[in-house]
Scaffold this motif. Structure first.
Motif, PDB file in Angstrom:
ATOM      1  N   VAL A   1      -6.135  16.191 -26.252  1.00 18.09           N
ATOM      2  CA  VAL A   1      -5.504  15.876 -24.968  1.00 18.09           C
ATOM      3  C   VAL A   1      -4.070  15.446 -25.263  1.00 18.09           C
ATOM      4  O   VAL A   1      -3.834  14.654 -26.174  1.00 18.09           O
ATOM      5  N   VAL A   2      -3.110  15.995 -24.534  1.00 23.99           N
ATOM      6  CA  VAL A   2      -1.710  15.619 -24.753  1.00 23.99           C
ATOM      7  C   VAL A   2      -1.149  14.950 -23.505  1.00 23.99           C
ATOM      8  O   VAL A   2      -1.568  15.234 -22.379  1.00 23.99           O
ATOM      9  N   LEU A   3      -0.204  14.063 -23.740  1.00 22.95           N
ATOM     10  CA  LEU A   3       0.442  13.356 -22.640  1.00 22.95           C
ATOM     11  C   LEU A   3       1.810  13.951 -22.388  1.00 22.95           C
ATOM     12  O   LEU A   3       2.510  14.352 -23.315  1.00 22.95           O
ATOM     13  N   VAL A   4       2.179  14.038 -21.121  1.00 21.11           N
ATOM     14  CA  VAL A   4       3.539  14.419 -20.725  1.00 21.11           C
ATOM     15  C   VAL A   4       4.087  13.265 -19.894  1.00 21.11           C
ATOM     16  O   VAL A   4       3.314  12.438 -19.397  1.00 21.11           O
ATOM     17  N   PRO A   5       5.391  13.184 -19.743  1.00 21.13           N
ATOM     18  CA  PRO A   5       5.946  12.051 -18.978  1.00 21.13           C
ATOM     19  C   PRO A   5       5.415  12.002 -17.548  1.00 21.13           C
ATOM     20  O   PRO A   5       5.350  13.024 -16.862  1.00 21.13           O
ATOM     21  N   GLY A   6       4.979  10.814 -17.155  1.00 22.07           N
ATOM     22  CA  GLY A   6       4.576  10.621 -15.773  1.00 22.07           C
ATOM     23  C   GLY A   6       5.772  10.209 -14.951  1.00 22.07           C
ATOM     24  O   GLY A   6       6.929  10.458 -15.338  1.00 22.07           O
ATOM     25  N   HIS A   7       5.499   9.598 -13.814  1.00 21.92           N
ATOM     26  CA  HIS A   7       6.605   9.164 -12.957  1.00 21.92           C
ATOM     27  C   HIS A   7       6.203   7.855 -12.281  1.00 21.92           C
ATOM     28  O   HIS A   7       5.064   7.720 -11.823  1.00 21.92           O
ATOM     29  N   GLU A   8       7.155   6.936 -12.167  1.00 24.99           N
ATOM     30  CA  GLU A   8       6.792   5.632 -11.595  1.00 24.99           C
ATOM     31  C   GLU A   8       6.341   5.756 -10.138  1.00 24.99           C
ATOM     32  O   GLU A   8       5.581   4.934  -9.652  1.00 24.99           O
ATOM     33  N   GLU A   9       6.791   6.835  -9.450  1.00 25.74           N
ATOM     34  CA  GLU A   9       6.364   6.971  -8.046  1.00 25.74           C
ATOM     35  C   GLU A   9       4.993   7.610  -7.932  1.00 25.74           C
ATOM     36  O   GLU A   9       4.457   7.795  -6.849  1.00 25.74           O
ATOM     37  N   ALA A  10       4.393   7.943  -9.075  1.00 23.96           N
ATOM     38  CA  ALA A  10       3.020   8.488  -9.062  1.00 23.96           C
ATOM     39  C   ALA A  10       2.002   7.364  -9.219  1.00 23.96           C
ATOM     40  O   ALA A  10       0.856   7.598  -9.597  1.00 23.96           O
ATOM     41  N   PHE A  11       2.404   6.152  -8.895  1.00 26.86           N
ATOM     42  CA  PHE A  11       1.493   4.998  -9.048  1.00 26.86           C
ATOM     43  C   PHE A  11       0.312   5.114  -8.108  1.00 26.86           C
ATOM     44  O   PHE A  11       0.380   5.809  -7.081  1.00 26.86           O
ATOM     45  N   LYS A  12      -0.757   4.415  -8.486  1.00 26.68           N
ATOM     46  CA  LYS A  12      -1.986   4.476  -7.686  1.00 26.68           C
ATOM     47  C   LYS A  12      -2.006   3.325  -6.680  1.00 26.68           C
ATOM     48  O   LYS A  12      -1.777   2.169  -7.038  1.00 26.68           O
ATOM     49  N   VAL A  13      -2.318   3.652  -5.455  1.00 24.21           N
ATOM     50  CA  VAL A  13      -2.485   2.627  -4.416  1.00 24.21           C
ATOM     51  C   VAL A  13      -3.886   2.063  -4.573  1.00 24.21           C
ATOM     52  O   VAL A  13      -4.873   2.742  -4.274  1.00 24.21           O
ATOM     53  N   THR A  14      -3.959   0.845  -5.107  1.00 25.94           N
ATOM     54  CA  THR A  14      -5.258   0.228  -5.357  1.00 25.94           C
ATOM     55  C   THR A  14      -5.437  -1.061  -4.551  1.00 25.94           C
ATOM     56  O   THR A  14      -6.433  -1.242  -3.869  1.00 25.94           O
ATOM     57  N   ARG A  15      -4.421  -1.934  -4.649  1.00 29.95           N
ATOM     58  CA  ARG A  15      -4.488  -3.230  -3.964  1.00 29.95           C
ATOM     59  C   ARG A  15      -3.468  -3.259  -2.808  1.00 29.95           C
ATOM     60  O   ARG A  15      -2.573  -2.415  -2.739  1.00 29.95           O
ATOM     61  N   PRO A  16      -3.584  -4.254  -1.925  1.00 27.78           N
ATOM     62  CA  PRO A  16      -2.683  -4.293  -0.759  1.00 27.78           C
ATOM     63  C   PRO A  16      -1.197  -4.232  -1.114  1.00 27.78           C
ATOM     64  O   PRO A  16      -0.420  -3.548  -0.443  1.00 27.78           O
ATOM     65  N   LEU A  17      -0.783  -4.870  -2.181  1.00 30.35           N
ATOM     66  CA  LEU A  17       0.644  -4.856  -2.539  1.00 30.35           C
ATOM     67  C   LEU A  17       1.113  -3.448  -2.910  1.00 30.35           C
ATOM     68  O   LEU A  17       2.268  -3.080  -2.681  1.00 30.35           O
ATOM     69  N   ASP A  18       0.189  -2.624  -3.436  1.00 26.01           N
ATOM     70  CA  ASP A  18       0.549  -1.238  -3.763  1.00 26.01           C
ATOM     71  C   ASP A  18       0.923  -0.480  -2.492  1.00 26.01           C
ATOM     72  O   ASP A  18       1.805   0.381  -2.498  1.00 26.01           O
ATOM     73  N   LEU A  19       0.254  -0.829  -1.388  1.00 24.70           N
ATOM     74  CA  LEU A  19       0.548  -0.143  -0.123  1.00 24.70           C
ATOM     75  C   LEU A  19       1.935  -0.549   0.370  1.00 24.70           C
ATOM     76  O   LEU A  19       2.679   0.278   0.902  1.00 24.70           O
ATOM     77  N   VAL A  20       2.298  -1.808   0.156  1.00 28.97           N
ATOM     78  CA  VAL A  20       3.642  -2.279   0.525  1.00 28.97           C
ATOM     79  C   VAL A  20       4.685  -1.499  -0.267  1.00 28.97           C
ATOM     80  O   VAL A  20       5.678  -1.001   0.274  1.00 28.97           O
ATOM     81  N   LEU A  21       4.418  -1.349  -1.569  1.00 28.46           N
ATOM     82  CA  LEU A  21       5.360  -0.594  -2.421  1.00 28.46           C
ATOM     83  C   LEU A  21       5.438   0.854  -1.966  1.00 28.46           C
ATOM     84  O   LEU A  21       6.528   1.437  -1.865  1.00 28.46           O
TER      85      LEU A  21
END
Ligand code: CTP
Ligand SMILES: C[C@](O)(CO)[C@H](O)COP(=O)(O)O
Length: 269
Positions: free
Chosen positions: A235-255
Motif C-alpha cells: 500500500v502506498v501513500l500519496v499526499p492528502g489534503h487538509e480540506e479532506a478532513f473527516k467530519v466526526t465531532r461537532p467542531l468538525d462541522l463548524v470547520l
C-alpha cells in the motif's frame, strides 16, 4: 433518479467488459449513524452549507473526470431519503455522464463497503472508497489517487503528516472508568506516522479479495487499506489534503462550514 439495486440484482453475473471500456467507480460509505456528531439524522444526511453532507461528497468525487460510477451506501432506514436528496441535488454538468446507484449499508463501515462493492458493474477495474464524512475533499486529491492506481499501484491512500505527538497506551487498569488515567507504553516516532484519509484507491480485484478474506466479526477494519495490507499487498501513500478532513465531532462541522464559506467566497461554488 439513481437506481436502487437489491443485493440479489447486485450479485447477478454481468457480461465482461472489454479493456477499452474499463472504468473507475467510487463507493461512498454513508450508512453510519454519526453518534460522535451528536443527536440528529444520520451524519451523511446532515446539512452542510444548506446541502446534505452526502451530496457534497458525491459531487466532490464525480467532478473527477475519470469517475464513471458512484455507489452510495445509504443507511438501511435512509435509502429512500438518500435517493430523494440525490434527485433534488443533481450532479453538476462538470460531472459528465457519471452514474449514481444507491444501495443499503450494514452495521459496520466494512460491511457497508462490501455491499457497495457488490453493486459494481463488471466494467469497473479501479475502485475508490470515500467516506461521505469527508465532504470537502478537493477533486485534485481524487484524481491523484485514481492516477496512482492506474499507474500500477494496487492500493493508494492519501495521507498527511501527523501534527500532534501520538502516544500508544496500554490496557486500562482493572475497574478504570471512562476518563481514568491511561498508561503510556510507547511514543512512536512522529516523523514515521501519517494520518490517512479517503478516497482510498484500489485495483478492483485486490480490494475484492481483501474484503472476501477479511474477518467480519466485531467492528471490522477502520479502513480498507488495512484489509489490503493483511493480504501482504504493498500500500502506498500519496499526499492528502487538509480540506479532506473527516467530519466526526461537532467542531468538525463548524470547520467544514467555514471551509465551504471560504470556497464560496473565492471560487463561487
Ligand atoms: N455502518 C457504517 C458505519 C460507517 N459508515 C460510513 O463510514 C464513514 C466513516 O465512518 P464514521 O466517520 O465513523 O461515521 P459514523 O459511523 O456515522 O460516525 P460514528 O462512529 O460517530 O457513529 C462515514 O461516511 C459513515 O457514513 C457506513 O457506511 N456504515
Ligand atoms: C477510513 C478513515 O476515514 C481513514 O482515516 C477512518 O478510518 C474512518 O474511521 P471512522 O471511525 O469509521 O470514521
Amino acid at each position: 433518479m439513481p437506481e436502487e439495486q437489491t443485493s440479489a440484482e447486485a450479485a447477478e453475473p454481468r457480461s465482461p467488459a472489454s479493456a477499452d471500456t474499463a472504468r473507475t467507480a467510487v463507493v461512498i460509505p454513508a450508512a453510519g449513524r454519526g453518534v460522535r456528531l451528536g443527536r440528529g439524522a444520520p451524519k451523511a444526511l446532515r446539512p452542510l452549507g444548506g446541502i446534505p453532507m452526502l451530496v457534497h461528497a458525491v459531487r466532490a468525487v464525480a467532478r473527477a473526470r475519470t469517475v464513471a460510477l458512484v455507489v452510495v451506501v445509504a443507511p438501511p432506514d435512509g435509502a429512500a431519503a438518500v435517493r430523494t436528496m440525490l434527485d433534488e441535488h443533481p450532479l453538476p454538468d462538470s460531472a459528465g455522464a457519471t452514474d449514481v446507484v444507491v444501495v443499503t449499508g450494514g452495521t459496520t463501515r466494512q460491511e457497508s463497503v462490501a455491499r457497495g462493492l457488490d453493486a459494481l458493474t463488471d466494467d469497473i477495474d479501479v475502485v475508490l472508497v470515500h467516506d461521505a464524512a469527508r465532504p470537502l475533499v478537493p477533486v485534485e486529491t481524487v484524481e491523484a489517487v485514481v492516477a496512482a492506481v492506474r499507474d500500477g499501484a494496487p492500493a493508494v491512500v492519501p495521507a498527511l503528516p501527523v501534527t500532534d505527538t501520538v502516544k500508544q497506551v496500554g490496557p486500562p487498569a482493572d475497574g478504570a472508568g471512562p476518563g481514568a488515567p491511561e498508561p503510556v507504553v510507547a511514543t512512536p516516532e512522529r516523523a514515521l506516522l501519517r494520518a490517512v484519509q479517503t478516497p482510498q484507491g484500489f485495483d478492483r480485484a485486490t480490494l475484492a479479495k481483501a474484503h472476501a478474506q477479511a474477518p467480519t466479526e466485531g467492528e471490522g477494519a477502520t479502513d480498507d487499506a488495512g484489509l489490503v495490507e493483511a493480504l501482504g499487498v504493498r500500500v502506498v501513500l500519496v499526499p492528502g489534503h487538509e480540506e479532506a478532513f473527516k467530519v466526526t465531532r461537532p467542531l468538525d462541522l463548524v470547520l467544514a462550514e467555514a471551509v465551504l464559506a471560504r470556497r464560496r467566497a473565492t471560487d463561487g461554488f
